[in-house]
Design an enzyme around this catalytic site. Structure first.
Site, PDB file in Angstrom:
ATOM      1  N   SER A 145       0.834  -1.194   0.000  1.00 29.72           N
ATOM      2  CA  SER A 145       0.000   0.000   0.000  1.00 29.72           C
ATOM      3  C   SER A 145       0.878   1.257   0.000  1.00 29.72           C
ATOM      4  O   SER A 145       1.761   1.393  -0.846  1.00 29.72           O
ATOM      5  CB  SER A 145      -0.951  -0.043   1.196  1.00 29.72           C
ATOM      6  OG  SER A 145      -1.904   0.981   1.142  1.00 29.72           O
ATOM      7  N   ARG A 219     -11.872   7.358   9.252  1.00 26.65           N
ATOM      8  CA  ARG A 219     -11.655   5.911   9.229  1.00 26.65           C
ATOM      9  C   ARG A 219     -12.749   5.202   8.434  1.00 26.65           C
ATOM     10  O   ARG A 219     -12.467   4.265   7.675  1.00 26.65           O
ATOM     11  CB  ARG A 219     -11.618   5.374  10.660  1.00 26.65           C
ATOM     12  CG  ARG A 219     -11.305   3.882  10.748  1.00 26.65           C
ATOM     13  CD  ARG A 219      -9.961   3.560  10.111  1.00 26.65           C
ATOM     14  NE  ARG A 219      -9.570   2.177  10.347  1.00 26.65           N
ATOM     15  CZ  ARG A 219      -8.468   1.614   9.848  1.00 26.65           C
ATOM     16  NH1 ARG A 219      -7.655   2.330   9.090  1.00 26.65           N
ATOM     17  NH2 ARG A 219      -8.181   0.366  10.116  1.00 26.65           N
ATOM     18  N   ASP A 317      -9.518  -3.661  -6.398  1.00 25.79           N
ATOM     19  CA  ASP A 317      -8.939  -2.536  -5.657  1.00 25.79           C
ATOM     20  C   ASP A 317      -9.328  -1.228  -6.341  1.00 25.79           C
ATOM     21  O   ASP A 317      -8.918  -0.960  -7.468  1.00 25.79           O
ATOM     22  CB  ASP A 317      -7.412  -2.680  -5.610  1.00 25.79           C
ATOM     23  CG  ASP A 317      -6.754  -1.710  -4.641  1.00 25.79           C
ATOM     24  OD1 ASP A 317      -7.396  -0.713  -4.254  1.00 25.79           O
ATOM     25  OD2 ASP A 317      -5.597  -1.964  -4.274  1.00 25.79           O
ATOM     26  N   HIS A 350      -8.740  -3.504  -1.777  1.00 26.75           N
ATOM     27  CA  HIS A 350      -7.386  -3.089  -1.411  1.00 26.75           C
ATOM     28  C   HIS A 350      -6.857  -3.856  -0.198  1.00 26.75           C
ATOM     29  O   HIS A 350      -5.661  -4.118  -0.093  1.00 26.75           O
ATOM     30  CB  HIS A 350      -7.357  -1.594  -1.128  1.00 26.75           C
ATOM     31  CG  HIS A 350      -5.997  -1.071  -0.792  1.00 26.75           C
ATOM     32  ND1 HIS A 350      -4.952  -1.093  -1.686  1.00 26.75           N
ATOM     33  CD2 HIS A 350      -5.501  -0.560   0.360  1.00 26.75           C
ATOM     34  CE1 HIS A 350      -3.865  -0.601  -1.107  1.00 26.75           C
ATOM     35  NE2 HIS A 350      -4.172  -0.271   0.131  1.00 26.75           N
ATOM     36  N   ASP A 351      -7.732  -4.224   0.718  1.00 28.51           N
ATOM     37  CA  ASP A 351      -7.314  -4.936   1.923  1.00 28.51           C
ATOM     38  C   ASP A 351      -7.011  -6.407   1.686  1.00 28.51           C
ATOM     39  O   ASP A 351      -6.675  -7.125   2.646  1.00 28.51           O
ATOM     40  CB  ASP A 351      -8.400  -4.837   2.999  1.00 28.51           C
ATOM     41  CG  ASP A 351      -8.120  -3.725   4.004  1.00 28.51           C
ATOM     42  OD1 ASP A 351      -7.084  -3.046   3.876  1.00 28.51           O
ATOM     43  OD2 ASP A 351      -8.948  -3.533   4.917  1.00 28.51           O
TER      44      ASP A 351
END
Length: 371
Positions: A145, A219, A317, A350-351
């Site tokens: 990342s 967040r 992503d 993305h995670d």
């Protein structure tokens, strides 16, 4: 042999790319495995924005790390073979000097007097650490990342210092969508009255003003972009909360996905310094490898001289799209590296590199066995 968190004092003064300098600064790091006699089995991992240097458990800190399934004896990153270093980014509050740290010149926290931070500064801090460990050339450099951008900066600024590279879900420059999301995250923090132009109560356990709402919204925005629509649909669909679980206020949470985001945000809010978040977020937006290639990403990448590379991306992503991983692979290949490109279809977005350990392990472990 494993060591828990250690600290490395950076050269003082430590000059920053965009001006200013730090005096008496340090970075936190952890290591796993043993450096061999030739000192040629070392590997460095750059993290994403929020993780600490604790990538995996060790004998002194048995708590699971953020990449627990990937790193350890017999795992994809096999610590019986490799000496692994994971460094907490300069500017992060997970042990390294950051805006919440005390400025020796004033005896007060830096707050917004902390110099402008770039990912090149993160890279230079890491290189100083590797040099102090008397490692002339890393066997492999891994960046995940935001850490993938720091890794690109490291290889550009310190040619000949890396043999192989693993690029994980990153980008050679931030695209407008990623910049827009991070801009909104920063705005949410800045517009929280308790942020108070960076002058909030850092020691929140003592009470006082702290930008909880701004950090919570930031967040939530992040979590939404870290996963894919496929993931959200599969996990939550349109399932509503039971009546007793709903908020008793106008427009309160009604769907399970809202409750999930709220609980995720609450676990994060007071575990990361808001000013550090702002500085690292902006550093991610600022990084642009085309600065090193007369405005061309591919030309910038051509300045990187390594032997081999593995570039991994995931089709779902939206923050660091697959075409950016393809760009990195193309540029490194044009620079003379032997490049393997892996496109995964993990639904986690993305995670995925933190969740789909099986597929990432297969790619990373396979690549490392060939080094």
């Amino acid at each position: 042999m494993s060591d828990a968190r250690q600290y490395f004092s950076l050269p003082s003064p430590f000059a920053m790319k965009r001006g200013g300098m730090l005096h008496g600064a340090h970075v936190a790091y952890e290591t796993w495995g043993t450096l061999n006699t030739a000192r040629d089995n070392a590997m460095l991992i750059f993290t994403g924005l929020s993780p600490s240097a604790h990538a995996a458990s060790n004998q002194d800190d048995p708590a699971p790390g953020w990449w627990e399934g990937m790193l350890g004896p017999g795992k994809a990153i096999d610590t019986t073979r490799w000496f692994v270093i994971c460094m907490n980014s300069l500017g992060s509050d997970k042990g390294s000097t950051c805006p919440a740290s005390i400025d020796a010149a004033t005896g007060e926290p830096y707050r917004l007097s902390f110099p402008d931070l770039s990912l090149e500064d993160v890279a230079n801090a890491a290189h100083a650490l590797v040099t102090r460990l008397q490692i002339e050339k890393l066997a492999c450099l891994i960046g995940c990342s935001m850490g993938g951008m720091s890794a690109l900066a490291y290889m550009l600024l310190h040619p000949g210092s890396v043999r192989a590279h693993i690029s994980v879900d990153t980008a050679p420059q931030a695209q407008p969508f990623a910049i827009a999301i991070r801009s909104l995250q920063r705005e949410a923090i800045r517009l929280d009255p308790h942020w108070n132009n960076g002058d909030y109560d850092i020691h929140v356990e003592h009470g006082g003003r702290y930008p909880d709402i701004g950090m919570s919204i930031a967040r939530k925005l992040g979590v939404i972009t870290y996963r894919s629509a496929m993931e959200w649909n599969g996990r939550f669909a349109r399932i509503r909360l039971d009546p007793e679980e709903r908020e008793d206020q106008p427009f309160g949470f009604e769907f399970q996905v809202e409750s999930y985001l709220e609980s995720h945000a609450q676990r994060f809010v007071r575990t990361f310094d808001p000013n550090s978040y702002l500085y690292l977020s902006r550093a991610s937006d600022w990084f642009d490898i085309s600065e090193y290639g007369q405005g061309s990403v591919l030309e910038g990448l051509k300045h990187i001289r390594i032997e081999r590379a593995l570039v991994i991306g995931v089709s779902t992503d939206i923050l660091f799209p697959l075409e950016q991983q393809e760009q990195i692979a193309e540029g490194l290949e044009a620079a003379g590296a032997q490049v393997e490109f892996v496109a995964l279809d993990s639904p986690q977005g993305h995670d995925a590199f933190l969740v789909d350990i099986e597929n990432y392990s297969r790619a990373i472990g396979g690549f490392l066995t060939r080094l």
